[in-house]
Design a protein around this motif. Structure first.
Motif, PDB file in Angstrom:
ATOM      1  N   MET A 196       0.845  -1.164   0.000  1.00 16.86           N
ATOM      2  CA  MET A 196       0.000   0.000   0.000  1.00 16.86           C
ATOM      3  C   MET A 196       0.895   1.233   0.000  1.00 16.86           C
ATOM      4  O   MET A 196       1.784   1.374   0.815  1.00 16.86           O
ATOM      5  CB  MET A 196      -0.908  -0.028   1.230  1.00 16.86           C
ATOM      6  N   SER A 197       0.638   2.128  -0.882  1.00  9.68           N
ATOM      7  CA  SER A 197       1.430   3.334  -1.019  1.00  9.68           C
ATOM      8  C   SER A 197       1.067   4.358   0.049  1.00  9.68           C
ATOM      9  O   SER A 197      -0.090   4.500   0.420  1.00  9.68           O
ATOM     10  CB  SER A 197       1.189   3.931  -2.415  1.00  9.68           C
ATOM     11  N   SER A 198       2.058   5.097   0.521  1.00 13.01           N
ATOM     12  CA  SER A 198       1.783   6.134   1.516  1.00 13.01           C
ATOM     13  C   SER A 198       1.059   7.323   0.906  1.00 13.01           C
ATOM     14  O   SER A 198       0.529   8.154   1.621  1.00 13.01           O
ATOM     15  CB  SER A 198       3.085   6.587   2.175  1.00 13.01           C
ATOM     16  N   SER A 199       1.030   7.415  -0.424  1.00 15.06           N
ATOM     17  CA  SER A 199       0.327   8.521  -1.079  1.00 15.06           C
ATOM     18  C   SER A 199      -1.137   8.184  -1.344  1.00 15.06           C
ATOM     19  O   SER A 199      -1.860   8.983  -1.915  1.00 15.06           O
ATOM     20  CB  SER A 199       1.019   8.885  -2.390  1.00 15.06           C
ATOM     21  N   ARG A 200      -1.567   7.008  -0.921  1.00 13.95           N
ATOM     22  CA  ARG A 200      -2.959   6.602  -1.120  1.00 13.95           C
ATOM     23  C   ARG A 200      -3.886   7.531  -0.352  1.00 13.95           C
ATOM     24  O   ARG A 200      -3.671   7.819   0.819  1.00 13.95           O
ATOM     25  CB  ARG A 200      -3.143   5.173  -0.628  1.00 13.95           C
ATOM     26  N   ARG A 201      -4.919   8.008  -1.006  1.00 11.72           N
ATOM     27  CA  ARG A 201      -5.846   8.940  -0.378  1.00 11.72           C
ATOM     28  C   ARG A 201      -7.137   8.240  -0.001  1.00 11.72           C
ATOM     29  O   ARG A 201      -7.654   7.436  -0.751  1.00 11.72           O
ATOM     30  CB  ARG A 201      -6.165  10.075  -1.343  1.00 11.72           C
ATOM     31  N   LEU A 202      -7.648   8.597   1.165  1.00  6.92           N
ATOM     32  CA  LEU A 202      -8.943   8.098   1.592  1.00  6.92           C
ATOM     33  C   LEU A 202     -10.030   9.000   1.026  1.00  6.92           C
ATOM     34  O   LEU A 202      -9.794  10.186   0.796  1.00  6.92           O
ATOM     35  CB  LEU A 202      -9.033   8.104   3.115  1.00  6.92           C
ATOM     36  N   PRO A 203     -11.220   8.458   0.829  1.00  6.42           N
ATOM     37  CA  PRO A 203     -12.322   9.329   0.393  1.00  6.42           C
ATOM     38  C   PRO A 203     -12.634  10.323   1.491  1.00  6.42           C
ATOM     39  O   PRO A 203     -12.343  10.078   2.663  1.00  6.42           O
ATOM     40  CB  PRO A 203     -13.482   8.360   0.175  1.00  6.42           C
ATOM     41  N   PRO A 204     -13.208  11.468   1.134  1.00  5.83           N
ATOM     42  CA  PRO A 204     -13.535  12.440   2.176  1.00  5.83           C
ATOM     43  C   PRO A 204     -14.617  11.909   3.108  1.00  5.83           C
ATOM     44  O   PRO A 204     -15.475  11.129   2.698  1.00  5.83           O
ATOM     45  CB  PRO A 204     -14.032  13.665   1.403  1.00  5.83           C
ATOM     46  N   ALA A 205     -14.562  12.335   4.335  1.00  7.19           N
ATOM     47  CA  ALA A 205     -15.575  11.942   5.323  1.00  7.19           C
ATOM     48  C   ALA A 205     -16.803  12.821   5.142  1.00  7.19           C
ATOM     49  O   ALA A 205     -16.803  13.785   4.376  1.00  7.19           O
ATOM     50  CB  ALA A 205     -15.004  12.116   6.728  1.00  7.19           C
ATOM     51  N   ALA A 206     -17.850  12.465   5.859  1.00  7.93           N
ATOM     52  CA  ALA A 206     -19.048  13.299   5.887  1.00  7.93           C
ATOM     53  C   ALA A 206     -18.674  14.683   6.390  1.00  7.93           C
ATOM     54  O   ALA A 206     -17.735  14.838   7.166  1.00  7.93           O
ATOM     55  CB  ALA A 206     -20.092  12.674   6.800  1.00  7.93           C
ATOM     56  N   ILE A 207     -19.424  15.671   5.944  1.00 11.09           N
ATOM     57  CA  ILE A 207     -19.138  17.027   6.413  1.00 11.09           C
ATOM     58  C   ILE A 207     -19.857  17.266   7.730  1.00 11.09           C
ATOM     59  O   ILE A 207     -20.925  16.701   7.971  1.00 11.09           O
ATOM     60  CB  ILE A 207     -19.530  18.084   5.366  1.00 11.09           C
ATOM     61  N   PRO A 208     -19.285  18.076   8.609  1.00 13.50           N
ATOM     62  CA  PRO A 208     -19.977  18.403   9.859  1.00 13.50           C
ATOM     63  C   PRO A 208     -21.310  19.089   9.566  1.00 13.50           C
ATOM     64  O   PRO A 208     -21.478  19.755   8.537  1.00 13.50           O
ATOM     65  CB  PRO A 208     -19.012  19.366  10.564  1.00 13.50           C
ATOM     66  N   ALA A 209     -22.258  18.941  10.469  1.00 12.44           N
ATOM     67  CA  ALA A 209     -23.606  19.466  10.258  1.00 12.44           C
ATOM     68  C   ALA A 209     -23.642  20.979  10.101  1.00 12.44           C
ATOM     69  O   ALA A 209     -24.547  21.513   9.472  1.00 12.44           O
ATOM     70  CB  ALA A 209     -24.511  19.038  11.409  1.00 12.44           C
ATOM     71  N   ASP A 210     -22.661  21.682  10.625  1.00  7.56           N
ATOM     72  CA  ASP A 210     -22.692  23.143  10.577  1.00  7.56           C
ATOM     73  C   ASP A 210     -21.905  23.742   9.413  1.00  7.56           C
ATOM     74  O   ASP A 210     -21.608  24.933   9.405  1.00  7.56           O
ATOM     75  CB  ASP A 210     -22.178  23.719  11.896  1.00  7.56           C
ATOM     76  N   THR A 211     -21.570  22.944   8.399  1.00  9.57           N
ATOM     77  CA  THR A 211     -20.803  23.461   7.267  1.00  9.57           C
ATOM     78  C   THR A 211     -21.456  23.071   5.952  1.00  9.57           C
ATOM     79  O   THR A 211     -22.280  22.170   5.897  1.00  9.57           O
ATOM     80  CB  THR A 211     -19.341  22.963   7.312  1.00  9.57           C
ATOM     81  N   ARG A 212     -21.084  23.744   4.907  1.00  9.30           N
ATOM     82  CA  ARG A 212     -21.630  23.463   3.575  1.00  9.30           C
ATOM     83  C   ARG A 212     -20.526  23.225   2.552  1.00  9.30           C
ATOM     84  O   ARG A 212     -20.733  23.349   1.358  1.00  9.30           O
ATOM     85  CB  ARG A 212     -22.510  24.630   3.090  1.00  9.30           C
ATOM     86  N   SER A 213     -19.328  22.875   3.046  1.00  6.36           N
ATOM     87  CA  SER A 213     -18.229  22.606   2.127  1.00  6.36           C
ATOM     88  C   SER A 213     -17.353  21.507   2.707  1.00  6.36           C
ATOM     89  O   SER A 213     -17.442  21.169   3.883  1.00  6.36           O
ATOM     90  CB  SER A 213     -17.403  23.877   1.888  1.00  6.36           C
ATOM     91  N   LEU A 214     -16.518  20.932   1.864  1.00  5.49           N
ATOM     92  CA  LEU A 214     -15.560  19.932   2.285  1.00  5.49           C
ATOM     93  C   LEU A 214     -14.296  20.112   1.476  1.00  5.49           C
ATOM     94  O   LEU A 214     -14.318  20.735   0.409  1.00  5.49           O
ATOM     95  CB  LEU A 214     -16.105  18.511   2.138  1.00  5.49           C
ATOM     96  N   THR A 215     -13.199  19.595   1.976  1.00  2.00           N
ATOM     97  CA  THR A 215     -11.927  19.721   1.286  1.00  2.00           C
ATOM     98  C   THR A 215     -11.609  18.395   0.617  1.00  2.00           C
ATOM     99  O   THR A 215     -11.592  17.348   1.258  1.00  2.00           O
ATOM    100  CB  THR A 215     -10.812  20.104   2.273  1.00  2.00           C
ATOM    101  N   VAL A 216     -11.384  18.446  -0.701  1.00  6.37           N
ATOM    102  CA  VAL A 216     -11.033  17.271  -1.487  1.00  6.37           C
ATOM    103  C   VAL A 216      -9.696  17.550  -2.149  1.00  6.37           C
ATOM    104  O   VAL A 216      -9.568  18.505  -2.921  1.00  6.37           O
ATOM    105  CB  VAL A 216     -12.104  16.957  -2.557  1.00  6.37           C
ATOM    106  N   ASP A 217      -8.693  16.746  -1.835  1.00  2.00           N
ATOM    107  CA  ASP A 217      -7.344  16.932  -2.380  1.00  2.00           C
ATOM    108  C   ASP A 217      -6.849  18.361  -2.201  1.00  2.00           C
ATOM    109  O   ASP A 217      -6.265  18.968  -3.094  1.00  2.00           O
ATOM    110  CB  ASP A 217      -7.291  16.531  -3.853  1.00  2.00           C
ATOM    111  N   GLY A 218      -7.127  18.931  -1.025  1.00  2.00           N
ATOM    112  CA  GLY A 218      -6.640  20.261  -0.706  1.00  2.00           C
ATOM    113  C   GLY A 218      -7.449  21.412  -1.286  1.00  2.00           C
ATOM    114  O   GLY A 218      -7.102  22.559  -1.115  1.00  2.00           O
ATOM    115  N   VAL A 219      -8.548  21.102  -1.976  1.00  5.74           N
ATOM    116  CA  VAL A 219      -9.387  22.134  -2.581  1.00  5.74           C
ATOM    117  C   VAL A 219     -10.748  22.141  -1.898  1.00  5.74           C
ATOM    118  O   VAL A 219     -11.389  21.098  -1.769  1.00  5.74           O
ATOM    119  CB  VAL A 219      -9.571  21.880  -4.096  1.00  5.74           C
ATOM    120  N   GLU A 220     -11.192  23.327  -1.455  1.00  6.29           N
ATOM    121  CA  GLU A 220     -12.502  23.423  -0.820  1.00  6.29           C
ATOM    122  C   GLU A 220     -13.595  23.334  -1.887  1.00  6.29           C
ATOM    123  O   GLU A 220     -13.532  24.008  -2.909  1.00  6.29           O
ATOM    124  CB  GLU A 220     -12.643  24.729  -0.038  1.00  6.29           C
ATOM    125  N   ARG A 221     -14.569  22.452  -1.651  1.00  2.00           N
ATOM    126  CA  ARG A 221     -15.659  22.218  -2.610  1.00  2.00           C
ATOM    127  C   ARG A 221     -16.998  22.346  -1.905  1.00  2.00           C
ATOM    128  O   ARG A 221     -17.122  22.022  -0.731  1.00  2.00           O
ATOM    129  CB  ARG A 221     -15.570  20.795  -3.184  1.00  2.00           C
TER     130      ARG A 221
END
Length: 93
Positions: free
Chosen positions: A1-26
Motif C-alpha cells: 500500500m502506497s503512503s500517497s494513497r488517499r482516503l475518500p472524504p468523510a461526511a461534512i460536519p452538520a454546521d458546514t456546507r463545504s468539504l476539502t477534497v485533495d486540498g481544494v474546498e468544494r
C-alpha cells in the motif's frame, strides 16, 4: 500500500456546507452528483458508512445495484453492516 494513497472524504460536519477534497474546498452540493448518476437511470444505490476519520466523522461507500435490485442491494448493505460490527447501524429492510 502506497503512503500517497488517499482516503475518500468523510461526511461534512452538520454546521458546514463545504468539504476539502485533495486540498481544494468544494461545495457539498458537488457531491450529490454521485447519487444522481445512478438514480436518473433507475439503478438503486445506498451509502454505507465503513470507517471514521480522526474527527469521528463517517467515511462511506456507495453501493450500486442493477435495475430492480433494491431489496438485494439493501440485503448486501445490511450484511456489510453486520461485518463491520454495527458501523452501519440502521440499515435494513
Amino acid at each position: 500500500m502506497s503512503s500517497s494513497r488517499r482516503l475518500p472524504p468523510a461526511a461534512i460536519p452538520a454546521d458546514t456546507r463545504s468539504l476539502t477534497v485533495d486540498g481544494v474546498e468544494r461545495s457539498f452540493i458537488d457531491q450529490t452528483g454521485w447519487a444522481n448518476l445512478t438514480s436518473h437511470v433507475g439503478l438503486p444505490s445506498v451509502a454505507v458508512p465503513v470507517a471514521w476519520n480522526a474527527e469521528g466523522l463517517p467515511i462511506g461507500v456507495q453501493l450500486v445495484g442493477p435495475m430492480y435490485s433494491d431489496r438485494s442491494l439493501l440485503a448486501v448493505a445490511e450484511f456489510l453492516a453486520s461485518l463491520l460490527g454495527g458501523a452501519a447501524e440502521g440499515i435494513g429492510l
